[in-house]
Scaffold this motif. Sequence first.
Motif, short mmCIF file in Angstrom:
data_model
loop_
_atom_site.label_atom_id
_atom_site.label_comp_id
_atom_site.label_asym_id
_atom_site.label_seq_id
_atom_site.Cartn_x
_atom_site.Cartn_y
_atom_site.Cartn_z
N ARG A 1 36.42 45.65 23.91
CA ARG A 1 35.33 44.69 24.05
C ARG A 1 35.91 43.31 24.40
N ALA A 2 37.03 42.96 23.74
CA ALA A 2 37.65 41.67 24.01
C ALA A 2 38.12 41.60 25.47
N ILE A 3 38.65 42.72 25.96
CA ILE A 3 39.12 42.74 27.34
C ILE A 3 37.94 42.56 28.30
N ARG A 4 36.83 43.26 28.01
CA ARG A 4 35.64 43.13 28.87
C ARG A 4 35.09 41.72 28.82
N ARG A 5 35.08 41.15 27.60
CA ARG A 5 34.57 39.80 27.47
C ARG A 5 35.40 38.83 28.32
N ALA A 6 36.71 38.97 28.26
CA ALA A 6 37.58 38.09 29.02
C ALA A 6 37.35 38.27 30.51
N ALA A 7 37.17 39.54 30.93
CA ALA A 7 36.95 39.80 32.36
C ALA A 7 35.67 39.12 32.83
N SER A 8 34.59 39.24 32.06
CA SER A 8 33.36 38.61 32.54
C SER A 8 33.42 37.10 32.41
N TRP A 9 34.17 36.62 31.41
CA TRP A 9 34.32 35.16 31.31
C TRP A 9 35.00 34.63 32.57
N TYR A 10 36.07 35.30 33.00
CA TYR A 10 36.79 34.87 34.19
C TYR A 10 35.85 34.81 35.39
N ALA A 11 35.06 35.87 35.56
CA ALA A 11 34.16 35.91 36.70
C ALA A 11 33.23 34.71 36.70
N SER A 12 32.63 34.42 35.54
CA SER A 12 31.66 33.33 35.52
C SER A 12 32.36 31.97 35.56
N HIS A 13 33.56 31.90 34.96
CA HIS A 13 34.32 30.65 34.96
C HIS A 13 34.68 30.26 36.39
N LEU A 14 35.11 31.26 37.17
CA LEU A 14 35.49 30.96 38.55
C LEU A 14 34.26 30.59 39.38
N LEU A 15 33.15 31.23 39.05
CA LEU A 15 31.92 30.96 39.78
C LEU A 15 31.48 29.50 39.58
N LEU A 16 31.72 28.98 38.37
CA LEU A 16 31.34 27.60 38.06
C LEU A 16 32.08 26.61 38.94
N SER A 17 33.26 27.01 39.39
CA SER A 17 34.05 26.11 40.22
C SER A 17 33.57 26.09 41.64
N LYS A 18 32.65 26.96 41.96
CA LYS A 18 32.27 27.21 43.35
C LYS A 18 31.83 25.94 44.07
N SER A 19 31.10 25.09 43.35
CA SER A 19 30.49 23.93 43.99
C SER A 19 31.49 23.14 44.83
N ASP A 20 32.71 23.01 44.30
CA ASP A 20 33.69 22.18 45.00
C ASP A 20 34.60 22.98 45.91
N PHE A 21 34.44 24.27 45.89
CA PHE A 21 35.44 25.09 46.57
C PHE A 21 34.82 25.76 47.77
N ASP A 22 35.37 25.45 48.95
CA ASP A 22 34.82 26.13 50.12
C ASP A 22 35.61 27.40 50.35
N GLY A 23 34.93 28.46 50.57
CA GLY A 23 35.59 29.75 50.71
C GLY A 23 35.06 30.68 49.66
N LYS A 24 35.62 31.88 49.65
CA LYS A 24 35.10 32.87 48.71
C LYS A 24 35.80 32.72 47.37
N ILE A 25 35.02 32.93 46.35
CA ILE A 25 35.59 32.93 45.01
C ILE A 25 36.16 34.33 44.74
N PRO A 26 37.40 34.41 44.28
CA PRO A 26 37.95 35.73 43.97
C PRO A 26 37.13 36.40 42.86
N GLN A 27 36.96 37.71 42.98
CA GLN A 27 36.26 38.43 41.93
C GLN A 27 37.26 39.07 40.99
N ILE A 28 36.72 39.64 39.94
CA ILE A 28 37.59 40.26 38.92
C ILE A 28 37.39 41.77 38.97
N ILE A 29 38.49 42.52 39.01
CA ILE A 29 38.39 43.98 38.92
C ILE A 29 39.16 44.42 37.68
#
Lengths: 250, 973
Positions: B147-175
């Motif tokens: 569960r901790a691993i899954r939580r960290a994975a989804s946190w990363y996805a949303s954390h990177l998404l939050l940075s999107k506003s300033d970042f031109d290009g694609k946001i890397p996803q988490i697998i």
Amino acid sequence: MPGPDLLSSQGLRLDGRRPNELRRIRCKLGVFTQPDGSAYLEQGNTKVLAAVYGPHQASKSKSSSEGVVVNCQYSMATFSTGERKNRPRGDRKSQEMSMHLRQALTAAIKTEMYPRSQIDIYVEVLQADGGAYCASVNASTLALIDAGIPLKAYVCSCSASMAYKDGVPEPLLDVGHVEEAAGGVTLTVASLPSTGSIALLELSHRLHSDYFETVLSRAMQGCRDIEIILDKAVREHLAEGWTKQDVITI
Amino acid sequence: MQWTTKTFLTKTKRGNVLKIVREHYLRDDLLCGSAVCNICPHKDDEIVLDNKPESICKLFDFEHYLVLDTNVVLHQIDVLEENALKNIIILQTVLEEVKHQNTAIFQRLLEIVGNKNRKFYSFVNEHHKDTYVERNPHEKQNDRNDRAIRRAASWYASHLLLSKSDFDGKIPQIILLTDDENNRKIAQKEGIVCCTVKEYVENITGFAGLVDKLSKNVIPETCSKDALYPAHLTPSQIHSGIRGGKLYQGTFHASRDNFLEGTAVVSSFDKPILLQGHSGINRAIDGDIVAIEILPKEEWRKPSDIVLEDKADDPGDTLEEEALLNTKVDSEDEITPTGKVVGIIRRKWRQYCGILLPSKFPGATRHLFTPAEKRIPRVRIETRQSDILISQRILVALDSWPRNSRYPLGHFVRSLGPIGDKDAENEVILLEHDVPHARFSEAVLACLPPDDFKIPEEEIKKRVDLRSICICSVDPPGCTDIDDALHARPLPGLSPDGLKTYEVGVHIADVTYFVRPNTALDKEAAARSTTVYLVDRRIDMVPGLLSSNLCSLRGGEERLAFSCVWVVDENANVLSTKFHKSVIKSSSAMTYEEAQIAIDDSTRNDEIASSLRTLNSLAKKLKQKRLDNGALLLASPEIRFQVDSETHDPIEVQAKKIMDTNSMVEEFMLLANVSVAERVATDYPRCALLRRHPSPQPHSFDTFLKAARQQGFELDVSTNKSFSKSLNEAVIPDRPFFNTLLRIMATRCMQQAVYFPSGSRTQEEFYHYGLACPIYTHFTSPIRRYADVIVHRLLAASIGADVSHASLLDTKAADALCDNLNYRHRQAQYAGRASVALNTHILFKNREEIESAVVLAVKRNALQVLIPKYGLEGPIYLPSDKFRYNEEEHVQICGDVILRTFDELTVRLTLDSSNLQHRKLVFQLVKPSIPGVSYIADEQVEKMEIEEIDKKENEKKRKESTGGKNKKKKSKK
Ligand SMILES: [Zn+2]
């Protein structure tokens, strides 16, 4: 090297602190009404109560014309550690702790103001999770202030030990039980941070002189950090106290 | 910072349940490590993950980071080590679980994370305020971690998404890579992209061979369909079984000779427990810690003394008959407790060297691998490169051993080189003996002084200047790492007893001037512990610049040294000892032979010759004193190879010549070691590094004494003094080798000498049995032994020549250091012997010889013989229909021929190359001649002998022209 695992490769300790961080300290003055002064202090999971009586007239045998006699009694509650143990009061370890407490506190109290008198300080460790001595000193300081006994300065105590990160020595501040049990050296210091003087210094094992300075200075930094926390607690308590009294007088 | 507590239950030693509450701090200052992020306050060097992590996997056409679960790291570390996968997030949850389960893999993982190019970021999710998850009541630890691993994975996805506003290009996803089906299901529900490792790796483009490294980690006990082996018990069943006294814990040792037999030592039984057959061994592999059930007494057996090899020609997954094992039991005392393996407590698998078995089906991907170590069973691996690998020595890792597979499953790790190639064979020796032999890293080389290092003037001022004194070194020919030099000169005064006095100095290379504590160089040397000498290769403990140049006390060059200087009288009594750092200039670096010639040549009266003569005569007196004290002169058959200068193949072998000068150097080294040991043990009662040789166990001499008695000698082994005396008297005039042989055998009855910190033993236990001295250490070879480096540092601090260091005085560190030193020294010895065996085999290729031999031991079906000329040892098998074995007397009888230990025989030597991996020398009996057993010498032999002589003549000439090419180092002191 001892305790190679006390610091992770990311530089965090087992409980998530960085090497120079204290445990969470919470404290409260005036928790009892019976004694002249009292305080409760938590340093992480180490929880301590301190009560102060006096100054009052000294019993004949102890009386001294030089100054006040400080009498300390340190004890641990039966339920204070994981394994319940019946601890007779005044066993060897408690006696030693009482003496060390007395040494540190006497250094802070303006003893010359009360000749032929006595101050009794009782410290009870409710929960022990490393650094019980440090917590006891810090709680006693608060209790003495609560009792209105004049002090030269805050006396604060903090411990530090050695760990290595990538082979480079890095002292750890405010050592918890797990870190203590890992077998490294623990240096405990009680000091009056505002004057810079040291009231007590103790080493649990032998420490190579190469490291002494760095470990000691980290522990002294801890004492200064604790002083700030204690000072804030005292001020908050006093502010609270005045408003209460105001209510009564009106 | 937020504060919480973790509560868990544990058991105390007394069995009480204890509640433990630990503090756990949650932070908001932990970084995500991604170049995309503009939220975390990264410094430049804290960014690890790329902002455009390109996908190399066909399944995913978008940029992504990978999150791994614990089992992926544990099983697929070989895939991770390949420089293919990048931009991987290693969670602390995973890191801690790996550390807990397998420290070796944990170290390898840290290595990868530490390599900046690999872009592995370790994220402290357990202390991050947004990714920490608390364990729910009744939740299993494993489920909580998933569960901790899954939580960290989804946190990363949303954390990177939050940075999107300033970042031109694609946001890397988490697998998320995980092989746990259940975990994948939940993760998908939570919106996390996941994939199995197998699918991911099989679809990677551009990295051929990566698929071969995939581990086949099936859960062994789930494969109950078509099961060949009984199921293992679960850990909790094992635990309660052991506590209840029904099961026993032991380390499994597979038999070298019989692949269906093994033993396990269990503390509550005197004899090792016998384990037989496929089901008795039940998938245990040599070294594993296993749980054993003891069979009822009527099923106890005796160890079968037959040789049984796994000859099965890839039969698929079936087990063959095991009737062969049921040997007849003649008497009650022959049987040993017999049991069966019912569970595995801990696997002790490592990587194994070996070769592929040729497959019958062309193009097959499933293959059998035969390890070089006979105790390890064959391994099933999958590879698509078999046509290349078939001719190679390869390294294979074990993955699992399911119930329905005859062989354990493994995967290919890497190729070591063609079979028979000298380098590949040496690599096998080094790997199988765990000898660290990688090239020195950049960090280590960075610690070295410049190539044109000159001793600084101020350093010379700090030291005693001995450059004007005539000092010389004496070593074996071709020695390039000279670590000791000597001098002796008469002193004007007389001793209090009126005897002539001399000043004698031993000067040791000052390695610690260059190897400073806790540097990368120091750590590497400590890990290696010793220089390893193979016949044609030397694996240095410190880089060549130090070992063969700056530290080597070459003739005519100024060098830094650590000196031990005595005043002795003419009877070799030490009057005073002093230690100091010095700077010396050796007058001459001689070989033993040159020194001997200088001593014997009465026309030479130069300073070197007279100094050598003084040393030689003092050494003889020292030796006599030592022998009078009870020191044992031990022997081991040692040989040297003459190596062809071009091919590096051995062309001739000879026993080492021992000259007076060998012994001369040795005596002074012993004296220096003892003097230093006394000094450091006094100054450091707890952490001085010493060397002890325990007295042998009395019963270990039993067979040896019986054999000596048969030759008419009663040996007294009660003390080393009496033993030494009776060994000296055991001489047969017309058999000069007999006494040496006795000493060789005596050596084998003894224990190994070991390093230890002085605080761990009592004063009496310091005793060195072989040298008969109360205290001993190693000081004289710091270039090639790490123990000496430590002793140098201790002594330097003791005399104030250098500062002491905290790690030097740490008793815990000293314990760990000694364990490693002892382990490495043992492995180095074994590796050296393996190298000698390899070269002997090369030497005997296309060659046969008739040689005289002596019997070392008499066994049930064989004689163990030694060829003194070559120092070779091997068995002569005796057919049981001709020979009768007398167990009481340890003799073999055939008609009127009786073969005893120590008997002299003539044998024929040839090489059997039918098994490429285990070429072995075949010993055949020639004399005494027994019809049907002995090899019949015909005219061919005579002819061959003439050829041999010719050949030797030729070789002699060749030797003279090429000179001694051998680099073998002198034997241990
Ligand atoms: Zn971030």
